[in-house]
Write an enzyme that holds these catalytic residues in place. Structure first.
Site, PDB file in Angstrom:
ATOM      1  N   LYS A  97      28.407  37.657 -66.658  1.00 22.21           N
ATOM      2  CA  LYS A  97      29.270  37.809 -65.486  1.00 22.21           C
ATOM      3  C   LYS A  97      30.504  38.592 -65.869  1.00 22.21           C
ATOM      4  O   LYS A  97      31.180  38.276 -66.862  1.00 22.21           O
ATOM      5  CB  LYS A  97      29.700  36.407 -64.968  1.00 22.21           C
ATOM      6  CG  LYS A  97      30.513  36.480 -63.691  1.00 22.21           C
ATOM      7  CD  LYS A  97      29.629  36.636 -62.471  1.00 22.21           C
ATOM      8  CE  LYS A  97      30.381  37.072 -61.212  1.00 22.21           C
ATOM      9  NZ  LYS A  97      30.484  38.540 -61.057  1.00 22.21           N
ATOM     10  N   GLN A 118      36.084  38.427 -71.486  1.00 21.95           N
ATOM     11  CA  GLN A 118      35.441  37.765 -70.347  1.00 21.95           C
ATOM     12  C   GLN A 118      34.705  36.492 -70.771  1.00 21.95           C
ATOM     13  O   GLN A 118      34.636  35.529 -70.011  1.00 21.95           O
ATOM     14  CB  GLN A 118      34.474  38.758 -69.682  1.00 21.95           C
ATOM     15  CG  GLN A 118      34.130  38.416 -68.241  1.00 21.95           C
ATOM     16  CD  GLN A 118      35.146  38.917 -67.241  1.00 21.95           C
ATOM     17  OE1 GLN A 118      35.610  40.041 -67.334  1.00 21.95           O
ATOM     18  NE2 GLN A 118      35.509  38.088 -66.282  1.00 21.95           N
ATOM     19  N   LYS A 121      37.436  33.789 -70.918  1.00 20.04           N
ATOM     20  CA  LYS A 121      37.997  33.600 -69.575  1.00 20.04           C
ATOM     21  C   LYS A 121      37.024  32.806 -68.719  1.00 20.04           C
ATOM     22  O   LYS A 121      37.388  31.825 -68.071  1.00 20.04           O
ATOM     23  CB  LYS A 121      38.250  34.969 -68.943  1.00 20.04           C
ATOM     24  CG  LYS A 121      38.859  34.922 -67.555  1.00 20.04           C
ATOM     25  CD  LYS A 121      38.729  36.240 -66.803  1.00 20.04           C
ATOM     26  CE  LYS A 121      39.316  37.393 -67.558  1.00 20.04           C
ATOM     27  NZ  LYS A 121      39.412  38.621 -66.712  1.00 20.04           N
ATOM     28  N   LYS A 133      30.748  43.026 -69.255  1.00 24.76           N
ATOM     29  CA  LYS A 133      31.557  44.037 -68.553  1.00 24.76           C
ATOM     30  C   LYS A 133      30.765  45.328 -68.536  1.00 24.76           C
ATOM     31  O   LYS A 133      29.921  45.554 -69.405  1.00 24.76           O
ATOM     32  CB  LYS A 133      32.879  44.273 -69.289  1.00 24.76           C
ATOM     33  CG  LYS A 133      33.970  44.848 -68.404  1.00 24.76           C
ATOM     34  CD  LYS A 133      34.613  43.752 -67.599  1.00 24.76           C
ATOM     35  CE  LYS A 133      35.631  44.288 -66.614  1.00 24.76           C
ATOM     36  NZ  LYS A 133      36.410  43.175 -66.055  1.00 24.76           N
ATOM     37  N   GLY A 172      33.687  43.806 -59.074  1.00 28.63           N
ATOM     38  CA  GLY A 172      34.561  44.963 -59.188  1.00 28.63           C
ATOM     39  C   GLY A 172      35.531  44.854 -60.355  1.00 28.63           C
ATOM     40  O   GLY A 172      35.642  43.831 -61.019  1.00 28.63           O
ATOM     41  N   ASP A 173      36.201  45.940 -60.608  1.00 27.29           N
ATOM     42  CA  ASP A 173      37.317  46.019 -61.558  1.00 27.29           C
ATOM     43  C   ASP A 173      38.023  47.327 -61.178  1.00 27.29           C
ATOM     44  O   ASP A 173      37.862  47.798 -60.030  1.00 27.29           O
ATOM     45  CB  ASP A 173      36.801  46.015 -63.016  1.00 27.29           C
ATOM     46  CG  ASP A 173      37.920  45.773 -64.038  1.00 27.29           C
ATOM     47  OD1 ASP A 173      38.298  44.607 -64.243  1.00 27.29           O
ATOM     48  OD2 ASP A 173      38.439  46.744 -64.622  1.00 27.29           O
ATOM     49  N   THR A 217      42.278  37.211 -57.538  1.00 23.37           N
ATOM     50  CA  THR A 217      42.888  37.468 -58.853  1.00 23.37           C
ATOM     51  C   THR A 217      44.413  37.453 -58.740  1.00 23.37           C
ATOM     52  O   THR A 217      45.101  36.790 -59.532  1.00 23.37           O
ATOM     53  CB  THR A 217      42.390  38.801 -59.430  1.00 23.37           C
ATOM     54  OG1 THR A 217      40.974  38.850 -59.318  1.00 23.37           O
ATOM     55  CG2 THR A 217      42.800  38.952 -60.874  1.00 23.37           C
ATOM     56  N   ASN A 248      43.908  46.140 -56.283  1.00 25.22           N
ATOM     57  CA  ASN A 248      43.502  44.838 -55.784  1.00 25.22           C
ATOM     58  C   ASN A 248      44.374  43.711 -56.335  1.00 25.22           C
ATOM     59  O   ASN A 248      44.902  42.882 -55.578  1.00 25.22           O
ATOM     60  CB  ASN A 248      42.018  44.618 -56.146  1.00 25.22           C
ATOM     61  CG  ASN A 248      41.560  43.222 -55.811  1.00 25.22           C
ATOM     62  OD1 ASN A 248      41.569  42.338 -56.652  1.00 25.22           O
ATOM     63  ND2 ASN A 248      41.195  42.996 -54.564  1.00 25.22           N
ATOM     64  N   SER A 384      34.464  34.461 -57.895  1.00 26.52           N
ATOM     65  CA  SER A 384      33.129  35.065 -57.934  1.00 26.52           C
ATOM     66  C   SER A 384      32.073  33.983 -58.126  1.00 26.52           C
ATOM     67  O   SER A 384      31.004  34.021 -57.515  1.00 26.52           O
ATOM     68  CB  SER A 384      33.031  36.064 -59.093  1.00 26.52           C
ATOM     69  OG  SER A 384      33.579  37.306 -58.744  1.00 26.52           O
TER      70      SER A 384
HETATM   71  P1  NDP Z   1      42.343  48.780 -58.902  1.00 30.82           P
HETATM   72  O1  NDP Z   1      41.468  49.937 -59.175  1.00 30.82           O
HETATM   73  O2  NDP Z   1      42.292  48.121 -57.563  1.00 30.82           O
HETATM   74  O3  NDP Z   1      43.859  49.154 -59.190  1.00 30.82           O
HETATM   75  C1  NDP Z   1      44.249  49.620 -60.443  1.00 30.82           C
HETATM   76  C2  NDP Z   1      45.720  49.947 -60.407  1.00 30.82           C
HETATM   77  O4  NDP Z   1      46.169  50.158 -61.730  1.00 30.82           O
HETATM   78  C3  NDP Z   1      46.019  51.220 -59.642  1.00 30.82           C
HETATM   79  O5  NDP Z   1      47.293  51.102 -59.081  1.00 30.82           O
HETATM   80  C4  NDP Z   1      45.983  52.268 -60.749  1.00 30.82           C
HETATM   81  O6  NDP Z   1      46.739  53.440 -60.464  1.00 30.82           O
HETATM   82  C5  NDP Z   1      46.601  51.508 -61.887  1.00 30.82           C
HETATM   83  N1  NDP Z   1      46.097  52.052 -63.162  1.00 30.82           N
HETATM   84  C6  NDP Z   1      44.810  52.171 -63.544  1.00 30.82           C
HETATM   85  N2  NDP Z   1      44.712  52.736 -64.739  1.00 30.82           N
HETATM   86  C7  NDP Z   1      45.968  53.008 -65.115  1.00 30.82           C
HETATM   87  C8  NDP Z   1      46.531  53.602 -66.260  1.00 30.82           C
HETATM   88  N3  NDP Z   1      45.761  54.049 -67.274  1.00 30.82           N
HETATM   89  N4  NDP Z   1      47.880  53.689 -66.321  1.00 30.82           N
HETATM   90  C9  NDP Z   1      48.662  53.224 -65.306  1.00 30.82           C
HETATM   91  N5  NDP Z   1      48.182  52.671 -64.182  1.00 30.82           N
HETATM   92  C10 NDP Z   1      46.857  52.560 -64.098  1.00 30.82           C
HETATM   93  O7  NDP Z   1      42.013  47.697 -60.063  1.00 30.82           O
HETATM   94  P2  NDP Z   1      42.284  46.137 -60.077  1.00 30.82           P
HETATM   95  O8  NDP Z   1      43.534  45.817 -59.354  1.00 30.82           O
HETATM   96  O9  NDP Z   1      41.021  45.461 -59.709  1.00 30.82           O
HETATM   97  O10 NDP Z   1      42.467  45.879 -61.649  1.00 30.82           O
HETATM   98  C11 NDP Z   1      43.741  45.915 -62.282  1.00 30.82           C
HETATM   99  C12 NDP Z   1      43.673  45.150 -63.587  1.00 30.82           C
HETATM  100  O11 NDP Z   1      43.305  43.796 -63.335  1.00 30.82           O
HETATM  101  C13 NDP Z   1      42.646  45.649 -64.605  1.00 30.82           C
HETATM  102  O12 NDP Z   1      43.142  45.419 -65.895  1.00 30.82           O
HETATM  103  C14 NDP Z   1      41.453  44.742 -64.368  1.00 30.82           C
HETATM  104  O13 NDP Z   1      40.617  44.664 -65.505  1.00 30.82           O
HETATM  105  C15 NDP Z   1      42.160  43.432 -64.107  1.00 30.82           C
HETATM  106  N6  NDP Z   1      41.404  42.408 -63.388  1.00 30.82           N
HETATM  107  C16 NDP Z   1      40.838  42.666 -62.187  1.00 30.82           C
HETATM  108  C17 NDP Z   1      40.165  41.662 -61.518  1.00 30.82           C
HETATM  109  C18 NDP Z   1      39.610  41.853 -60.161  1.00 30.82           C
HETATM  110  O14 NDP Z   1      39.114  40.886 -59.597  1.00 30.82           O
HETATM  111  N7  NDP Z   1      39.681  43.026 -59.564  1.00 30.82           N
HETATM  112  C19 NDP Z   1      39.981  40.335 -62.118  1.00 30.82           C
HETATM  113  C20 NDP Z   1      40.696  40.155 -63.375  1.00 30.82           C
HETATM  114  C21 NDP Z   1      41.360  41.165 -63.972  1.00 30.82           C
HETATM  115  P3  NDP Z   1      46.029  54.880 -60.301  1.00 30.82           P
HETATM  116  O15 NDP Z   1      45.488  54.881 -58.909  1.00 30.82           O
HETATM  117  O16 NDP Z   1      47.096  55.860 -60.538  1.00 30.82           O
HETATM  118  O17 NDP Z   1      44.924  54.939 -61.336  1.00 30.82           O
HETATM  119  O1  2IT Z   2      38.234  41.047 -65.326  1.00 34.14           O
HETATM  120  C1  2IT Z   2      37.699  40.297 -64.491  1.00 34.14           C
HETATM  121  O2  2IT Z   2      37.708  39.066 -64.615  1.00 34.14           O
HETATM  122  C2  2IT Z   2      37.079  40.913 -63.316  1.00 34.14           C
HETATM  123  N1  2IT Z   2      37.145  42.138 -63.158  1.00 34.14           N
HETATM  124  C3  2IT Z   2      36.332  40.066 -62.320  1.00 34.14           C
HETATM  125  C4  2IT Z   2      34.952  39.764 -62.804  1.00 34.14           C
HETATM  126  C5  2IT Z   2      34.071  39.064 -61.814  1.00 34.14           C
HETATM  127  O3  2IT Z   2      32.880  38.956 -62.147  1.00 34.14           O
HETATM  128  O4  2IT Z   2      34.510  38.632 -60.758  1.00 34.14           O
END
Ligand code: NDP
Ligand code: 2IT
Length: 452
Positions: A97, A118, A121, A133, A172-173, A217, A248, A384
């Site tokens: 997952k 992961q 976590k 992942k 997603g991520d 998240t 997100n 999830s």
């Molecule tokens: P999104 O794609 O929705 O948003 C990512 C954000 O981070 C955007 O604002 C993006 O800006 C910015 N970003 C991405 N790469 C970079 C970079 N190299 N430098 C600076 N800014 C950057 O992703 P999420 O919100 O889903 O994910 C954000 C973080 O949270 C990640 O680390 C992810 O692994 C983690 N996460 C996500 C989960 C989820 O459920 N979605 C769960 C747990 C953790 P830009 O548009 O300019 O790239």
């Molecule tokens: O980093 C993370 O925990 C996620 N991107 C969510 C993973 C999931 O399976 O919901």
């Protein structure tokens, strides 16, 4: 990087040396492994059977890693080729997952660090899910919907054979949101001729998705901060919060911070950040980022009083609480010192590994409450797992019910990390606590299931 492992027992050093020599071009993976090995020393001392049973040697090696070609045709008719990945790290506690990331920086090191994190976590959530992942170096920015769809279809045409509700369940991520999940799920359904709801999470709520998964998240990270502050007899009420990112996780961390009486004052993307002393307007942020798929600079252009700072990150802004929610290694020791000088009391990693090891050390030395991602952002994957439960039982839980479950899971994650830290002689150290509590669960299961 080995220096802080010098004091550790030889088997742990040997494992890390092997990780380094086997994976020489994978700095992020090495960083994630180092952090875990460093912090579980007291667990290994209390459980010599984990060392004797070869848990460490096995846990740092993915059960399976898949890399594949993703060919697709862009809107001008040109052939494009990206690389796809899925690293299936551990299925000892449940089906693999973890999310899929589409970003040009994606490589094997990034996917392996994320998959490794992961495992622990997911164990911490107590939900019966393994760790994985995946993703691609594909960049969705500026691509049309048709291009995104063709890419997703090609990606899934290869990956589908490795997935399934009892095998491996992506979500997603970065770069993979509702639109991409729809196209990926659709292609899986077409190829397999199965409407197998539980093979993907983060689906649209109209077609099998769980309420609150979108928010989970960010909401979960703020709930975690609430728990940490409560231990010190404090709360979020009246505090200023800085958040990085505008995707997100960031959006819903900002929304929940507002709901709990705080003022979230920053948001960012990879080009710069905005500061809004009146507090970030979530509706405007969502309009720009989710609907228009625009840049954060446009927020300042449309919001009186907000400022945009190009090419910088939001850590110079004085706040009480910081929730880095963009990407790995986005907050370094200088940023940590700036936040500490500005009076920060708590930091929670909404993103995966956003703080460098030196930044974490600085926060802990200054007695700032620090929550590592594998605890603070566990609400996403935990929800999830709630989606998988609903899919398996053909039930639908209401938003309020689902949010209450998330709230309770985050309290349990907090308490598991807090209690493990105390048990292993490091009270208040959530890094030691989260790694130890997650590792213990995985290690016991690995021992019980034999040499696999
Ligand atoms: P999104 O794609 O929705 O948003 C990512 C954000 O981070 C955007 O604002 C993006 O800006 C910015 N970003 C991405 N790469 C970079 C970079 N190299 N430098 C600076 N800014 C950057 O992703 P999420 O919100 O889903 O994910 C954000 C973080 O949270 C990640 O680390 C992810 O692994 C983690 N996460 C996500 C989960 C989820 O459920 N979605 C769960 C747990 C953790 P830009 O548009 O300019 O790239
Ligand atoms: O980093 C993370 O925990 C996620 N991107 C969510 C993973 C999931 O399976 O919901």
């Amino acid at each position: 990087m080995t220096d802080t492992l010098v004091a550790l027992p030889t088997p742990v050093r040997d494992v890390f040396d092997t990780v380094q020599s086997r994976n020489p071009h994978e700095p992020e993976f090495q960083q994630a492994v180092h952090e875990v090995l460093e912090s579980i020393a007291p667990v290994l001392e209390a459980h010599p059977e984990f060392v004797d049973g070869g848990i460490l040697e096995r846990i740092v090696e993915p059960e399976r890693q898949i890399m594949f070609r993703v060919p697709w045709v862009d809107d001008t008719g040109r052939l494009q080729v990206n690389r796809g990945y899925r690293v299936q790290f551990s299925s000892v506690l449940g089906p693999y997952k973890g999310g899929l990331r589409f970003h040009p920086s994606v490589n094997l090191s990034i996917i392996k660090f994320l998959g490794f994190e992961q495992i622990f976590k997911n164990a911490l959530t107590g939900q019966g899910i393994g760790g994985a992942k995946g993703g691609s170096d594909f960049d969705p920015h500026g691509r049309s919907d048709a291009e995104i769809m063709r890419f997703c279809q090609s990606f899934m045409s290869e990956l589908y054979r490795h997935l399934g509700e009892h095998t491996d369940v992506p979500a997603g991520d970065i770069g993979v949101g509702a639109r991409e999940i729809g196209y990926l799920f659709g292609q899986y359904r077409k190829i397999t001729n199965r409407h197998e709801s539980g093979m993907f999470t983060g689906k649209g709520v109209q077609w099998g998705g769980a309420e609150v998964r979108t928010e989970a998240t960010g909401y979960g990270a703020v709930f975690f901060v609430q728990e940490m502050l409560a231990v010190r007899g404090s709360s979020l009420e009246g505090s200023r919060v800085s958040v990085s990112g505008s995707g997100n996780v960031a959006t819903y961390a900002i929304k929940k911070a507002w709901q709990l009486g705080a003022t979230p004052v920053t948001a960012s993307d990879s080009s710069g950040y905005v500061v809004d002393d009146e507090g970030i307007d979530v509706d405007l942020l969502r309009q720009i980022k989710e609907v228009e798929r625009g840049r954060i600079s446009e927020y300042a252009a449309r919001r009186p009083g907000a400022r945009y700072i190009e090419g910088a990150r939001p850590w110079q802004v004085p706040v009480d609480v910081a929730i880095p929610s963009a990407t790995q290694n986005e907050l370094d020791a200088d940023d940590a010192r700036a936040l500490i000088a500005g009076g920060v009391r708590a930091v929670a990693e909404g993103a995966n590994m956003p703080c460098t090891p030196a930044a974490v050390e600085a926060f802990q030395a200054a007695e700032v409450l620090f929550a590592p991602g594998k605890a603070a952002n566990a609400g996403g994957v935990a929800t999830s797992a709630l989606e998988m439960s609903q899919n398996a039982s053909r039930q639908r839980w209401s938003f309020d019910d689902s949010e209450a479950r998330l709230r309770s899971i985050m309290k349990d994650v907090h308490d598991a990390a807090f209690d493990a830290a105390a048990r292993y002689g490091r009270p208040g150290d959530y890094v030691v606590g989260a790694n130890s509590a997650g590792f213990e669960r995985v290690a016991h299961a690995m021992l019980a299931q034999g040499v696999i």
